[in-house]
Structure formats: structure tokens, C-alpha cells
Design a protein around this motif. Structure first.
Motif, PDB file in Angstrom:
ATOM      1  N   VAL B   4     -38.821  72.375 -31.191  1.00 46.25           N
ATOM      2  CA  VAL B   4     -37.924  73.525 -31.226  1.00 46.25           C
ATOM      3  C   VAL B   4     -36.617  73.060 -31.855  1.00 46.25           C
ATOM      4  CG1 VAL B   4     -36.685  75.219 -29.848  1.00 46.25           C
ATOM      5  CG2 VAL B   4     -38.969  74.519 -29.162  1.00 46.25           C
ATOM      6  N   THR B   5     -36.166  73.768 -32.866  1.00 46.65           N
ATOM      7  CA  THR B   5     -34.981  73.362 -33.618  1.00 46.65           C
ATOM      8  C   THR B   5     -33.916  74.434 -33.562  1.00 46.65           C
ATOM      9  OG1 THR B   5     -36.358  72.073 -35.132  1.00 46.65           O
ATOM     10  CG2 THR B   5     -34.130  72.608 -35.863  1.00 46.65           C
ATOM     11  N   GLN B   6     -32.743  74.030 -33.155  1.00 46.37           N
ATOM     12  CA  GLN B   6     -31.573  74.907 -33.204  1.00 46.37           C
ATOM     13  C   GLN B   6     -30.582  74.234 -34.146  1.00 46.37           C
ATOM     14  OE1 GLN B   6     -31.759  75.405 -28.523  1.00 46.37           O
ATOM     15  NE2 GLN B   6     -30.260  76.833 -29.371  1.00 46.37           N
ATOM     16  N   SER B   7     -30.408  74.829 -35.295  1.00 46.41           N
ATOM     17  CA  SER B   7     -29.667  74.164 -36.372  1.00 46.41           C
ATOM     18  C   SER B   7     -28.163  74.346 -36.278  1.00 46.41           C
ATOM     19  CB  SER B   7     -30.164  74.676 -37.727  1.00 46.41           C
ATOM     20  OG  SER B   7     -30.001  76.076 -37.789  1.00 46.41           O
ATOM     21  N   GLN B   8     -27.708  75.161 -35.348  1.00 46.28           N
ATOM     22  CA  GLN B   8     -26.272  75.425 -35.221  1.00 46.28           C
ATOM     23  C   GLN B   8     -25.763  74.769 -33.931  1.00 46.28           C
ATOM     24  OE1 GLN B   8     -27.591  79.315 -34.851  1.00 46.28           O
ATOM     25  NE2 GLN B   8     -26.632  80.124 -36.707  1.00 46.28           N
ATOM     26  N   PRO B   9     -25.147  73.613 -34.004  1.00 43.82           N
ATOM     27  CA  PRO B   9     -24.665  72.957 -32.781  1.00 43.82           C
ATOM     28  C   PRO B   9     -23.549  73.761 -32.100  1.00 43.82           C
ATOM     29  CG  PRO B   9     -24.485  71.486 -34.677  1.00 43.82           C
ATOM     30  CD  PRO B   9     -24.919  72.820 -35.199  1.00 43.82           C
ATOM     31  N   GLU B  10     -22.700  74.399 -32.923  1.00 43.79           N
ATOM     32  CA  GLU B  10     -21.583  75.159 -32.361  1.00 43.79           C
ATOM     33  C   GLU B  10     -21.366  76.425 -33.164  1.00 43.79           C
ATOM     34  OE1 GLU B  10     -18.803  71.493 -30.665  1.00 43.79           O
ATOM     35  OE2 GLU B  10     -17.954  73.044 -31.943  1.00 43.79           O
ATOM     36  N   MET B  11     -20.983  77.477 -32.444  1.00 46.13           N
ATOM     37  CA  MET B  11     -20.614  78.721 -33.123  1.00 46.13           C
ATOM     38  C   MET B  11     -19.495  79.372 -32.345  1.00 46.13           C
ATOM     39  SD  MET B  11     -24.156  80.502 -34.326  1.00 46.13           S
ATOM     40  CE  MET B  11     -23.290  81.569 -35.484  1.00 46.13           C
ATOM     41  N   SER B  12     -18.742  80.214 -33.053  1.00 49.70           N
ATOM     42  CA  SER B  12     -17.724  80.996 -32.366  1.00 49.70           C
ATOM     43  C   SER B  12     -17.778  82.422 -32.888  1.00 49.70           C
ATOM     44  CB  SER B  12     -16.335  80.385 -32.566  1.00 49.70           C
ATOM     45  OG  SER B  12     -16.005  80.358 -33.935  1.00 49.70           O
ATOM     46  N   VAL B  13     -17.310  83.326 -32.042  1.00 49.51           N
ATOM     47  CA  VAL B  13     -17.329  84.746 -32.397  1.00 49.51           C
ATOM     48  C   VAL B  13     -16.157  85.424 -31.708  1.00 49.51           C
ATOM     49  CG1 VAL B  13     -18.878  85.321 -30.461  1.00 49.51           C
ATOM     50  CG2 VAL B  13     -18.777  86.829 -32.465  1.00 49.51           C
ATOM     51  N   GLN B  14     -15.608  86.411 -32.349  1.00 50.72           N
ATOM     52  CA  GLN B  14     -14.537  87.181 -31.740  1.00 50.72           C
ATOM     53  C   GLN B  14     -15.123  88.126 -30.693  1.00 50.72           C
ATOM     54  OE1 GLN B  14     -11.430  85.383 -33.207  1.00 50.72           O
ATOM     55  NE2 GLN B  14     -11.067  87.304 -32.125  1.00 50.72           N
ATOM     56  N   GLU B  15     -14.375  88.303 -29.648  1.00 52.81           N
ATOM     57  CA  GLU B  15     -14.756  89.251 -28.606  1.00 52.81           C
ATOM     58  C   GLU B  15     -15.080  90.605 -29.261  1.00 52.81           C
ATOM     59  OE1 GLU B  15     -11.609  89.607 -25.779  1.00 52.81           O
ATOM     60  OE2 GLU B  15     -12.904  90.346 -24.177  1.00 52.81           O
ATOM     61  N   ALA B  16     -16.166  91.225 -28.755  1.00 51.71           N
ATOM     62  CA  ALA B  16     -16.647  92.539 -29.204  1.00 51.71           C
ATOM     63  C   ALA B  16     -17.446  92.483 -30.511  1.00 51.71           C
ATOM     64  CB  ALA B  16     -15.519  93.552 -29.348  1.00 51.71           C
ATOM     65  N   THR B  18     -20.491  90.740 -33.087  1.00 52.57           N
ATOM     66  CA  THR B  18     -21.911  90.373 -32.934  1.00 52.57           C
ATOM     67  C   THR B  18     -22.148  88.988 -33.501  1.00 52.57           C
ATOM     68  OG1 THR B  18     -22.663  92.666 -33.022  1.00 52.57           O
ATOM     69  CG2 THR B  18     -24.269  90.980 -33.633  1.00 52.57           C
ATOM     70  N   VAL B  19     -22.987  88.228 -32.828  1.00 52.37           N
ATOM     71  CA  VAL B  19     -23.312  86.879 -33.292  1.00 52.37           C
ATOM     72  C   VAL B  19     -24.819  86.667 -33.175  1.00 52.37           C
ATOM     73  CG1 VAL B  19     -22.956  85.819 -31.008  1.00 52.37           C
ATOM     74  CG2 VAL B  19     -22.698  84.424 -33.072  1.00 52.37           C
ATOM     75  N   THR B  20     -25.348  85.867 -34.089  1.00 57.89           N
ATOM     76  CA  THR B  20     -26.784  85.551 -34.075  1.00 57.89           C
ATOM     77  C   THR B  20     -26.982  84.042 -34.012  1.00 57.89           C
ATOM     78  OG1 THR B  20     -27.346  87.540 -35.326  1.00 57.89           O
ATOM     79  CG2 THR B  20     -28.966  85.766 -35.305  1.00 57.89           C
ATOM     80  N   LEU B  21     -27.745  83.616 -33.049  1.00 61.99           N
ATOM     81  CA  LEU B  21     -28.073  82.203 -32.886  1.00 61.99           C
ATOM     82  C   LEU B  21     -29.491  81.963 -33.386  1.00 61.99           C
ATOM     83  CD1 LEU B  21     -26.724  81.614 -29.259  1.00 61.99           C
ATOM     84  CD2 LEU B  21     -25.481  81.686 -31.411  1.00 61.99           C
ATOM     85  N   SER B  22     -29.669  80.906 -34.146  1.00 64.66           N
ATOM     86  CA  SER B  22     -30.965  80.647 -34.777  1.00 64.66           C
ATOM     87  C   SER B  22     -31.825  79.685 -33.972  1.00 64.66           C
ATOM     88  CB  SER B  22     -30.751  80.042 -36.169  1.00 64.66           C
ATOM     89  OG  SER B  22     -29.993  80.898 -36.969  1.00 64.66           O
ATOM     90  N   PHE B  75     -37.097  82.593 -34.132  1.00 62.55           N
ATOM     91  CA  PHE B  75     -36.818  83.334 -32.899  1.00 62.55           C
ATOM     92  C   PHE B  75     -35.304  83.330 -32.693  1.00 62.55           C
ATOM     93  CE2 PHE B  75     -37.730  85.259 -28.980  1.00 62.55           C
ATOM     94  CZ  PHE B  75     -37.166  84.576 -27.905  1.00 62.55           C
ATOM     95  N   SER B  76     -34.610  84.239 -33.327  1.00 60.64           N
ATOM     96  CA  SER B  76     -33.152  84.233 -33.238  1.00 60.64           C
ATOM     97  C   SER B  76     -32.680  85.187 -32.149  1.00 60.64           C
ATOM     98  CB  SER B  76     -32.533  84.599 -34.586  1.00 60.64           C
ATOM     99  OG  SER B  76     -32.965  85.879 -34.982  1.00 60.64           O
ATOM    100  N   LEU B  77     -31.527  84.879 -31.607  1.00 64.31           N
ATOM    101  CA  LEU B  77     -30.918  85.677 -30.534  1.00 64.31           C
ATOM    102  C   LEU B  77     -29.680  86.366 -31.072  1.00 64.31           C
ATOM    103  CD1 LEU B  77     -30.656  86.431 -27.450  1.00 64.31           C
ATOM    104  CD2 LEU B  77     -29.168  84.420 -27.261  1.00 64.31           C
ATOM    105  N   LYS B  78     -29.622  87.672 -30.908  1.00 60.35           N
ATOM    106  CA  LYS B  78     -28.438  88.430 -31.308  1.00 60.35           C
ATOM    107  C   LYS B  78     -27.708  88.892 -30.064  1.00 60.35           C
ATOM    108  CE  LYS B  78     -28.395  92.728 -33.146  1.00 60.35           C
ATOM    109  NZ  LYS B  78     -28.540  93.813 -34.161  1.00 60.35           N
TER     110      LYS B  78
END
Lengths: 113, 116
Positions: B4-16, B18-22, B75-78
Motif C-alpha cells: 500500500v503506497t501513500q505518496s503524499q507524506p504531508e498535506m495542508s488545506v484551508q478550513e472549509a 476540499t482535499v484529496t489524499l492518494s 483508492f483516494s480519500l476526499k
């Protein structure tokens, strides 16, 4: 809401000592697991337990590790002679079958000094 | 072997926002399950969402939804309408039944920070 419990929440021990980490899975669950998470790293599978025996174990789970379900409710992980690199968060998890959720306990933080 | 590979070690998003994790995975199995777990600073592992591989419809749980692409093994998470409480590590996990037991494999995680 059913929950998996683990004790203690934090255990400090000296290198070479034996530790026993305890877990009480949800009562009607059949599959039991121990995982390890070294700080900042991923969750690693240690061992799975079903029908009163080990189903599978990882390469991490060497002769220093053992698991037991002595009384039908507790599920324990024993480390016979702890090493510094055993310092980690240890999670117990259980579930009933494939259609149900795997519930994690809150974890035991083990610190080996 | 499954990975299982998650290529994004860190992400940030502004409140409110939308963000997608891979998450991508590798398997030769046809029947399996996929999960996203959230681990807040308390380090408790909390199930966010699960997806059965035999279901074509993407799973949804309130603000959380997945984009499951079986052929692409993705299998990405939004997370919609991100909230400060969404700040946590997120782990993607794969489960299959093998040799009489269920085997879980976790990715390395993505640390998500929601900014006020």
C-alpha cells in the motif's frame, strides 16, 4: 458503543525486562491482532490470533514475542527481554468477521530505557 | 506481496476547503477491502471509511468519500468542507482473507493539517 480496551496506557521498562501488554477485545469478536507503530512511522502488523492460536505472524514477531488469550476475554502480548528498539505504540485490534469493522484499542505506549 | 503506497507524506488545506489524499495498492486478489483510518494526536486509530472491492459504488460517510478505481488499484480519500478537527495522520489500509485469517496492510500515512 463497544470498545477495545488496553492496559496500561504507558509502560516504561528497562532493557532486558519482560513486559506484558493487556487487551480486552470486544466480547463477540473472533479475530484478534497486535500491531506496532514506532513514533512517526506506519502501523506494522505483528500477529493475528484466531480460534485460540496464532494465524499469522510477521518477521518482527520473533521468539521474544508471545501472545495468549488465557481466559477467553483478555488478549496479551508478552515481550520476554525488551530491547531499545521495542519502544513503540502497541495497538490491539479485534473484529467479528470480514463484514464488520476492525476496532482498535487506544494503544499502549512502551518506552524501553 | 501486497503493498500500500501513500505518496503524499504531508498535506495542508484551508478550513472549509476540499482535499484529496492518494493511495495506491498492489494485489493480484479480486476480493478484498480497503479502508481509511484517521489517527489524531491522541494516536487512537479511528475508522473513517471502508470500501468492498466487489462494490462499484464509491463509499461515502458524511464529508468523507472515496474514489475507488479497481483497475488502476487506486483508492483516494476526499474530505469536503475540511474542519480543524480533521487534522491528523491518515492511513490507507488493505485487507484480504488468506490462510484462515484476515490480513491488514497499512500505508505509510499522510499527515494532514487543516489551517484556520
Amino acid at each position: 458503543e463497544p470498545e477495545v480496551t488496553q492496559t496500561p496506557s504507558h509502560q516504561v521498562t528497562q532493557m532486558g525486562q519482560e513486559v506484558i501488554l493487556r487487551c480486552v477485545p470486544i466480547s463477540n469478536h473472533l479475530y484478534f491482532y497486535w500491531y506496532r507503530q514506532i513514533l512517526g512511522q506506519k502501523v506494522e502488523f505483528l500477529v493475528s490470533f484466531y480460534n485460540n492460536e496464532i494465524s499469522e505472524k510477521s518477521e518482527i514477531f520473533d521468539d521474544q514475542f508471545s501472545v495468549e488469550r488465557p481466559d477467553g476475554s483478555n488478549f496479551t502480548l508478552k515481550i520476554r527481554s525488551t530491547k531499545l528498539e521495542d519502544s513503540a505504540m502497541y495497538f490491539c485490534a479485534s473484529f467479528r468477521d470480514y463484514s464488520s469493522e476492525q476496532y482498535f484499542g487506544p494503544g499502549t505506549r512502551l518506552t524501553v530505557t | 506481496a501486497q503493498t500500500v503506497t501513500q505518496s503524499q507524506p504531508e498535506m495542508s488545506v484551508q478550513e472549509a476547503e476540499t482535499v484529496t489524499l492518494s493511495c495506491t495498492y498492489d494485489t493480484s486478489e479480486n476480493n478484498y477491502y480497503l479502508f481509511w483510518y484517521k489517527q489524531p494526536p491522541s494516536r487512537q486509530m479511528i475508522l473513517v471509511i471502508r470500501q468492498e472491492a466487489y462494490k462499484q459504488q464509491n463509499a461515502t460517510e458524511n464529508r468523507f468519500s472515496v474514489n475507488f478505481q479497481k483497475a488502476a488499484k487506486s483508492f483516494s480519500l476526499k474530505i469536503s468542507d475540511s474542519q480543524l478537527g480533521d487534522t491528523a495522520m491518515y492511513f490507507c489500509a488493505f485487507m484480504k482473507y488468506t490462510s484462515g485469517t484476515y490480513k491488514y496492510i497499512f500505508g505509510t500515512g499522510t499527515r494532514l493539517k487543516v489551517l484556520a
